[in-house]
Design a protein around this motif. Structure first.
Motif, PDB file in Angstrom:
ATOM      1  N   CYS A   1     -10.854  -9.478  -4.173  1.00  0.00           N
ATOM      2  CA  CYS A   1     -10.556  -8.763  -5.345  1.00  0.00           C
ATOM      3  C   CYS A   1     -10.693  -7.005  -4.930  1.00  0.00           C
ATOM      4  CB  CYS A   1     -11.630  -8.915  -6.359  1.00  0.00           C
ATOM      5  SG  CYS A   1     -11.307 -10.471  -7.218  1.00  0.00           S
ATOM      6  N   ASP A   2     -11.824  -6.811  -4.113  1.00  0.00           N
ATOM      7  CA  ASP A   2     -12.060  -5.451  -3.613  1.00  0.00           C
ATOM      8  C   ASP A   2     -10.801  -4.990  -2.569  1.00  0.00           C
ATOM      9  OD1 ASP A   2     -14.259  -5.658  -5.096  1.00  0.00           O
ATOM     10  OD2 ASP A   2     -15.651  -5.917  -3.256  1.00  0.00           O
ATOM     11  N   LYS A   3     -10.464  -5.882  -1.820  1.00  0.00           N
ATOM     12  CA  LYS A   3      -9.337  -5.428  -0.941  1.00  0.00           C
ATOM     13  C   LYS A   3      -8.132  -5.281  -1.708  1.00  0.00           C
ATOM     14  CE  LYS A   3     -10.994  -7.867   3.411  1.00  0.00           C
ATOM     15  NZ  LYS A   3     -10.684  -8.977   4.177  1.00  0.00           N
ATOM     16  N   ILE A   4      -7.755  -6.002  -2.682  1.00  0.00           N
ATOM     17  CA  ILE A   4      -6.542  -5.815  -3.420  1.00  0.00           C
ATOM     18  C   ILE A   4      -6.575  -4.410  -4.155  1.00  0.00           C
ATOM     19  CG2 ILE A   4      -5.338  -6.819  -5.470  1.00  0.00           C
ATOM     20  CD1 ILE A   4      -5.757  -9.488  -4.371  1.00  0.00           C
TER      21      ILE A   4
ATOM     22  N   ASN B   1      -1.113   4.473 -11.557  1.00  0.00           N
ATOM     23  CA  ASN B   1      -2.493   4.044 -11.420  1.00  0.00           C
ATOM     24  C   ASN B   1      -2.614   3.020 -12.491  1.00  0.00           C
ATOM     25  OD1 ASN B   1      -3.258   5.684  -9.290  1.00  0.00           O
ATOM     26  ND2 ASN B   1      -3.768   7.432 -10.590  1.00  0.00           N
ATOM     27  N   HIS B   2      -1.985   3.305 -13.452  1.00  0.00           N
ATOM     28  CA  HIS B   2      -2.186   2.028 -14.518  1.00  0.00           C
ATOM     29  C   HIS B   2      -1.702   0.694 -14.089  1.00  0.00           C
ATOM     30  CE1 HIS B   2      -2.838   0.433 -18.607  1.00  0.00           C
ATOM     31  NE2 HIS B   2      -1.629   0.352 -18.675  1.00  0.00           N
ATOM     32  N   VAL B   3      -0.590   0.768 -13.394  1.00  0.00           N
ATOM     33  CA  VAL B   3      -0.157  -0.419 -12.942  1.00  0.00           C
ATOM     34  C   VAL B   3      -0.948  -1.008 -11.863  1.00  0.00           C
ATOM     35  CG1 VAL B   3       1.860  -1.580 -11.607  1.00  0.00           C
ATOM     36  CG2 VAL B   3       2.218   0.179 -13.422  1.00  0.00           C
ATOM     37  N   ALA B   4      -1.389  -0.187 -11.123  1.00  0.00           N
ATOM     38  CA  ALA B   4      -2.273  -0.467  -9.822  1.00  0.00           C
ATOM     39  C   ALA B   4      -3.660  -1.464 -10.752  1.00  0.00           C
ATOM     40  CB  ALA B   4      -2.776   0.386  -9.084  1.00  0.00           C
TER      41      ALA B   4
ATOM     42  N   ALA C   1       0.325  -8.749  -4.744  1.00  0.00           N
ATOM     43  CA  ALA C   1      -0.152  -7.587  -5.383  1.00  0.00           C
ATOM     44  C   ALA C   1       0.257  -6.178  -5.013  1.00  0.00           C
ATOM     45  CB  ALA C   1      -1.746  -7.524  -5.358  1.00  0.00           C
ATOM     46  N   SER C   2       0.437  -6.194  -3.300  1.00  0.00           N
ATOM     47  CA  SER C   2       0.932  -5.281  -2.583  1.00  0.00           C
ATOM     48  C   SER C   2       2.287  -5.095  -2.824  1.00  0.00           C
ATOM     49  CB  SER C   2       0.843  -5.546  -1.036  1.00  0.00           C
ATOM     50  OG  SER C   2      -0.669  -5.497  -0.674  1.00  0.00           O
ATOM     51  N   ASP C   3       3.021  -6.104  -3.124  1.00  0.00           N
ATOM     52  CA  ASP C   3       4.626  -6.103  -3.304  1.00  0.00           C
ATOM     53  C   ASP C   3       5.008  -5.581  -4.540  1.00  0.00           C
ATOM     54  OD1 ASP C   3       7.218  -6.737  -2.180  1.00  0.00           O
ATOM     55  OD2 ASP C   3       7.368  -8.203  -3.762  1.00  0.00           O
TER      56      ASP C   3
ATOM     57  N   GLU D   1      -4.207   2.573  -2.804  1.00  0.00           N
ATOM     58  CA  GLU D   1      -3.557   3.499  -1.629  1.00  0.00           C
ATOM     59  C   GLU D   1      -2.207   3.541  -1.900  1.00  0.00           C
ATOM     60  OE1 GLU D   1      -3.876   3.634   2.995  1.00  0.00           O
ATOM     61  OE2 GLU D   1      -4.029   1.668   2.207  1.00  0.00           O
ATOM     62  N   ILE D   2      -1.381   2.382  -2.177  1.00  0.00           N
ATOM     63  CA  ILE D   2       0.158   2.414  -2.303  1.00  0.00           C
ATOM     64  C   ILE D   2       0.585   3.309  -3.262  1.00  0.00           C
ATOM     65  CG2 ILE D   2       2.305   0.829  -2.728  1.00  0.00           C
ATOM     66  CD1 ILE D   2       0.670  -1.727  -1.680  1.00  0.00           C
ATOM     67  N   VAL D   3      -0.147   3.353  -4.435  1.00  0.00           N
ATOM     68  CA  VAL D   3       0.523   3.979  -5.682  1.00  0.00           C
ATOM     69  C   VAL D   3       0.102   5.698  -5.277  1.00  0.00           C
ATOM     70  CG1 VAL D   3       0.449   2.392  -7.197  1.00  0.00           C
ATOM     71  CG2 VAL D   3      -1.705   3.940  -6.940  1.00  0.00           C
ATOM     72  N   SER D   4      -0.785   5.947  -4.366  1.00  0.00           N
ATOM     73  CA  SER D   4      -0.926   7.252  -3.999  1.00  0.00           C
ATOM     74  C   SER D   4       0.080   7.950  -3.112  1.00  0.00           C
ATOM     75  CB  SER D   4      -2.154   7.584  -3.322  1.00  0.00           C
ATOM     76  OG  SER D   4      -2.235   6.840  -1.917  1.00  0.00           O
ATOM     77  N   TRP D   5       0.857   7.158  -2.696  1.00  0.00           N
ATOM     78  CA  TRP D   5       2.105   7.715  -1.749  1.00  0.00           C
ATOM     79  C   TRP D   5       3.106   8.012  -2.769  1.00  0.00           C
ATOM     80  CZ3 TRP D   5       1.682   2.676   1.432  1.00  0.00           C
ATOM     81  CH2 TRP D   5       0.737   2.652   2.166  1.00  0.00           C
TER      82      TRP D   5
END
Length: 307
Positions: A199-202, A33-36, A7-9, A208-212
């Motif tokens: 699920c909550d961690k993902i 955000n939609h992808v995340a 998920a992070s990758d 957070e990643i897409v906010s960068w």
């Protein structure tokens, strides 16, 4: 590769490969955000798919309506296989991102691994240890533990009234029944794992990643290389800078040659009567001359000469 790293990758590649030329910051944020959210929706739908309905159905519906658009949440809930529907939404979201098609293919590879992990988890869920084996093991342990004090009776003869048998038997029974219970739980590990925490961690990590954004660390980036017009043009259209396509006209057909009509055969005229009489007279005279000529004896050998 675990769901966490996948998920992070996936979200990292979507964020890094996003081509924001001609795109407003608001549109970029909405796309990523939609992808995340679609990535989180798949993981959450997978969790609901692998545990009993009565344990998670209400919470699952509530979270989907809270985080996703209403129509998307309804489509996932109404699907017969919810993780597959969530993966389809994720594929649509990736394909809609403005980036080179080869980069999209790299992101889609992570979606394929998501599907493989889902299939592996379903095999674990639908392939439990046979019920007969579980029951036989439980009965064997019960009988063996009931007869265990008889085997250890002489070993505790030095204790008062063999009182040491009781704690020893309890400890051994606890250990063996604990191992049997662990084996039963391993048949369906999804009910004992902290799936909701996963699920909550993902969700937190993806958001957070897409906010960068590129360059927010103070380092200027090289502009994205322009994609060839062939891959960005609309279907069935020719790019403006494409080389002209020369079309060769077909050779004209040869003119048809008129065919002259073949005249009908002319019937031969019948011979005159005088000519017929002359031919008959000549034939008769020839036959008369041949019949009056003497016959020549053959000079060859004949068996009749010896008779």
């Amino acid at each position: 590769m675990t769901l966490f790293s996948l998920a992070s990758d996936l979200t990292r590649m979507a964020n890094a490969y996003y081509d924001d030329r001609g795109v407003t910051p608001e549109q970029r944020a909405d796309d990523l955000n939609h992808v995340a959210l679609c990535t989180w929706a798949f993981v959450r739908a997978m969790k609901r798919h692998l545990i009993p309905e009565e344990e998670d159905e209400a919470a699952f519906r509530e979270e989907l309506y809270e985080k996703l658009p209403a129509q998307q949440a309804e489509m996932i809930i109404a699907a017969a296989h919810r993780p597959n529907r969530a993966l389809q939404d994720l594929s649509f979201a990736i394909d809609d991102l403005p980036m080179h098609f080869m980069r999209k293919n790299e992101i889609h590879k992570a979606v394929t691994i998501f599907e493989d992990d889902l299939g592996s988890s379903e095999r674990i869920l639908t392939s439990p240890v046979p019920l007969f084996y579980t029951r036989h093991l439980a009965r064997f342990l019960a009988i063996w533990l009931l007869l265990l004090p008889l085997g250890m009776y002489d070993s505790f003869k030095d204790t008062w009234n063999h009182i040491g048998l009781i704690p020893s038997t309890v400890v051994i029974a606890t250990m063996l029944f604990g191992i049997e219970e662990i084996g039963t739980q391993l048949e369906e590990p999804f009910t004992v794992l902290p799936m909701q925490a996963f699920c909550d961690k993902i969700y937190n990590w993806c958001m957070e990643i897409v906010s960068w954004s590129p360059g927010d660390n103070g380092r200027e980036l090289t502009p994205t290389k322009t994609e060839h017009a062939f891959f960005t043009s609309k279907p069935n259209s020719t790019p403006a800078d494409a080389p002209p396509v020369y079309e060769y006209a077909a050779a004209p057909a040869a003119p048809a040659v008129p065919v002259a009509a073949v005249p009908a055969p002319v019937a031969a005229a019948p011979a005159p009567a005088a000519e017929d009489a002359a031919v008959a007279a000549a034939t008769a005279a020839l036959g008369k001359d041949q019949s009056s000529a003497p016959a020549k004896k053959s000079s060859g050998f004949s068996y009749l000469d010896n008779l």
